[in-house]
Design a protein around this motif. Sequence first.
Motif, PDB file in Angstrom:
ATOM      1  N   ALA A 192       0.843  -1.197   0.000  1.00  0.00           N
ATOM      2  CA  ALA A 192       0.000   0.000   0.000  1.00  0.00           C
ATOM      3  C   ALA A 192       0.874   1.240   0.000  1.00  0.00           C
ATOM      4  CB  ALA A 192      -0.917   0.008   1.217  1.00  0.00           C
ATOM      5  N   THR A 193       0.432   2.263  -0.728  1.00  0.00           N
ATOM      6  CA  THR A 193       1.081   3.568  -0.729  1.00  0.00           C
ATOM      7  C   THR A 193       0.085   4.590  -0.206  1.00  0.00           C
ATOM      8  OG1 THR A 193       2.479   3.010  -2.622  1.00  0.00           O
ATOM      9  CG2 THR A 193       2.199   5.347  -2.118  1.00  0.00           C
ATOM     10  N   ILE A 194       0.470   5.278   0.864  1.00  0.00           N
ATOM     11  CA  ILE A 194      -0.398   6.288   1.451  1.00  0.00           C
ATOM     12  C   ILE A 194      -0.137   7.613   0.755  1.00  0.00           C
ATOM     13  CG2 ILE A 194      -1.132   7.412   3.582  1.00  0.00           C
ATOM     14  CD1 ILE A 194      -1.496   4.308   3.439  1.00  0.00           C
ATOM     15  N   GLY A 195      -1.161   8.180   0.140  1.00  0.00           N
ATOM     16  CA  GLY A 195      -1.046   9.460  -0.533  1.00  0.00           C
ATOM     17  C   GLY A 195      -0.827   9.338  -2.020  1.00  0.00           C
ATOM     18  N   PHE A 219       4.846   5.855   1.790  1.00  0.00           N
ATOM     19  CA  PHE A 219       4.115   7.123   1.727  1.00  0.00           C
ATOM     20  C   PHE A 219       4.517   7.914   0.493  1.00  0.00           C
ATOM     21  CE2 PHE A 219       4.317   5.762   6.077  1.00  0.00           C
ATOM     22  CZ  PHE A 219       3.097   6.109   6.632  1.00  0.00           C
ATOM     23  N   ASN A 220       3.542   8.624  -0.062  1.00  0.00           N
ATOM     24  CA  ASN A 220       3.767   9.555  -1.169  1.00  0.00           C
ATOM     25  C   ASN A 220       3.028  10.854  -0.834  1.00  0.00           C
ATOM     26  OD1 ASN A 220       4.350  10.798  -3.600  1.00  0.00           O
ATOM     27  ND2 ASN A 220       2.823   9.636  -4.768  1.00  0.00           N
ATOM     28  N   CYS A 221       3.645  11.639   0.048  1.00  0.00           N
ATOM     29  CA  CYS A 221       2.987  12.832   0.591  1.00  0.00           C
ATOM     30  C   CYS A 221       3.632  14.118   0.103  1.00  0.00           C
ATOM     31  CB  CYS A 221       3.018  12.797   2.118  1.00  0.00           C
ATOM     32  SG  CYS A 221       2.360  11.282   2.847  1.00  0.00           S
ATOM     33  N   GLY A 222       4.463  14.043  -0.916  1.00  0.00           N
ATOM     34  CA  GLY A 222       5.192  15.204  -1.397  1.00  0.00           C
ATOM     35  C   GLY A 222       6.636  15.168  -0.945  1.00  0.00           C
ATOM     36  N   SER A 223       7.381  16.191  -1.331  1.00  0.00           N
ATOM     37  CA  SER A 223       8.825  16.200  -1.097  1.00  0.00           C
ATOM     38  C   SER A 223       9.214  16.739   0.273  1.00  0.00           C
ATOM     39  CB  SER A 223       9.516  17.032  -2.182  1.00  0.00           C
ATOM     40  OG  SER A 223       9.011  18.364  -2.177  1.00  0.00           O
ATOM     41  N   SER A 224       8.279  17.353   0.985  1.00  0.00           N
ATOM     42  CA  SER A 224       8.573  17.926   2.294  1.00  0.00           C
ATOM     43  C   SER A 224       8.151  16.986   3.411  1.00  0.00           C
ATOM     44  CB  SER A 224       7.837  19.265   2.457  1.00  0.00           C
ATOM     45  OG  SER A 224       8.252  20.184   1.486  1.00  0.00           O
ATOM     46  N   PRO A 225       8.726  17.150   4.604  1.00  0.00           N
ATOM     47  CA  PRO A 225       8.279  16.342   5.740  1.00  0.00           C
ATOM     48  C   PRO A 225       6.788  16.537   6.006  1.00  0.00           C
ATOM     49  CG  PRO A 225      10.332  17.460   6.248  1.00  0.00           C
ATOM     50  CD  PRO A 225       9.866  18.029   4.948  1.00  0.00           C
ATOM     51  N   HIS A 226       6.139  15.478   6.453  1.00  0.00           N
ATOM     52  CA  HIS A 226       4.689  15.535   6.674  1.00  0.00           C
ATOM     53  C   HIS A 226       4.335  14.823   7.971  1.00  0.00           C
ATOM     54  CE1 HIS A 226       0.437  15.739   5.851  1.00  0.00           C
ATOM     55  NE2 HIS A 226       0.324  14.420   5.956  1.00  0.00           N
ATOM     56  N   THR A 227       3.407  15.391   8.730  1.00  0.00           N
ATOM     57  CA  THR A 227       2.944  14.814   9.984  1.00  0.00           C
ATOM     58  C   THR A 227       1.511  14.316   9.838  1.00  0.00           C
ATOM     59  OG1 THR A 227       4.364  16.241  11.325  1.00  0.00           O
ATOM     60  CG2 THR A 227       2.452  15.271  12.416  1.00  0.00           C
ATOM     61  N   ILE A 228       1.275  13.080  10.254  1.00  0.00           N
ATOM     62  CA  ILE A 228      -0.073  12.520  10.303  1.00  0.00           C
ATOM     63  C   ILE A 228      -0.484  12.452  11.766  1.00  0.00           C
ATOM     64  CG2 ILE A 228      -1.535  10.531   9.794  1.00  0.00           C
ATOM     65  CD1 ILE A 228       0.300   9.901   7.455  1.00  0.00           C
ATOM     66  N   ARG A 229      -1.535  13.165  12.118  1.00  0.00           N
ATOM     67  CA  ARG A 229      -2.014  13.233  13.494  1.00  0.00           C
ATOM     68  C   ARG A 229      -3.090  12.182  13.714  1.00  0.00           C
ATOM     69  NH1 ARG A 229      -0.484  18.165  11.733  1.00  0.00           N
ATOM     70  NH2 ARG A 229       0.955  19.288  13.117  1.00  0.00           N
ATOM     71  N   LEU A 230      -2.921  11.418  14.783  1.00  0.00           N
ATOM     72  CA  LEU A 230      -3.799  10.278  15.040  1.00  0.00           C
ATOM     73  C   LEU A 230      -4.785  10.597  16.151  1.00  0.00           C
ATOM     74  CD1 LEU A 230      -1.105   7.459  14.958  1.00  0.00           C
ATOM     75  CD2 LEU A 230      -2.569   8.238  13.087  1.00  0.00           C
ATOM     76  N   THR A 231      -5.981  10.014  16.026  1.00  0.00           N
ATOM     77  CA  THR A 231      -7.020  10.176  17.042  1.00  0.00           C
ATOM     78  C   THR A 231      -7.276   8.896  17.821  1.00  0.00           C
ATOM     79  OG1 THR A 231      -8.732   9.688  15.390  1.00  0.00           O
ATOM     80  CG2 THR A 231      -8.151  12.002  15.725  1.00  0.00           C
ATOM     81  N   SER A 232      -6.731   7.781  17.361  1.00  0.00           N
ATOM     82  CA  SER A 232      -6.824   6.499  18.058  1.00  0.00           C
ATOM     83  C   SER A 232      -5.700   5.612  17.549  1.00  0.00           C
ATOM     84  CB  SER A 232      -8.190   5.837  17.837  1.00  0.00           C
ATOM     85  OG  SER A 232      -8.397   5.561  16.467  1.00  0.00           O
ATOM     86  N   PRO A 233      -5.362   4.528  18.270  1.00  0.00           N
ATOM     87  CA  PRO A 233      -4.216   3.713  17.856  1.00  0.00           C
ATOM     88  C   PRO A 233      -4.412   3.055  16.491  1.00  0.00           C
ATOM     89  CG  PRO A 233      -4.849   3.241  20.125  1.00  0.00           C
ATOM     90  CD  PRO A 233      -5.939   4.083  19.550  1.00  0.00           C
TER      91      PRO A 233
END
Length: 209
Positions: A7-10, A34-48
């Motif tokens: 799987a690839t996210i993004g 992950f494929n979120c662009g060339s810059s660092p990216h944060t994914i914020r979680l709401t549950s485990p």
Amino acid sequence: DVSNPTATIGTGSPSSCTESALRTAVAAGGVIVFNCGSSPHTIRLTSPLVAPTEKDTVIDGGDRITLDGQGATQILRSWRENFRVNDRFIAVQRMTMVNGRDVGTNFVARNGASTCAWGWKDGGGGAIFTRDVNVKVWGVTFENNRGPDIGPDVAGGAIYMMGAKTLTVINSTFRNNTASNGGAIGVLHVASTITASSFENNRATGQLA
């Protein structure tokens, strides 16, 4: 090896890298990139995020991804009833895991001035918790993760494992993590190998027994 991901996210933009997409991919297991662009990216979680126990799961951040528990949730977990029989593993690599939080369960109050065990009886692993699922960590920074603050059998500000065969940590950093026992890592009946890694300002916060 993440050359053939499951799987690839993004799809190339930060907005396409969602918690929902990552949660679905982790639940299915396999190799996740992950494929979120060339810059660092944060994914914020709401549950485990919950990984399967009967498949291997690899999460590779490509040195750009941060998973953030926002001080409110554990980041990643996998749990099964058995004890040291499973060969399946979770691997996390080339990422940052921050602000994971596990508060613990089954609190027992102190009995007067007694020094016997009191506090939370179950819990641990602000960033990662497993039971009978092995863990491999490579090139990961764990920062500001927090397990239960007090209790005799709760541990691991960043990682807590029980009844698994192996924990392997290589080339990783543990910084400012806290828990009642094992400010950075707690293990119970897990053969552990830690190589070329650093531990900075982690704290065990438990009291008495």
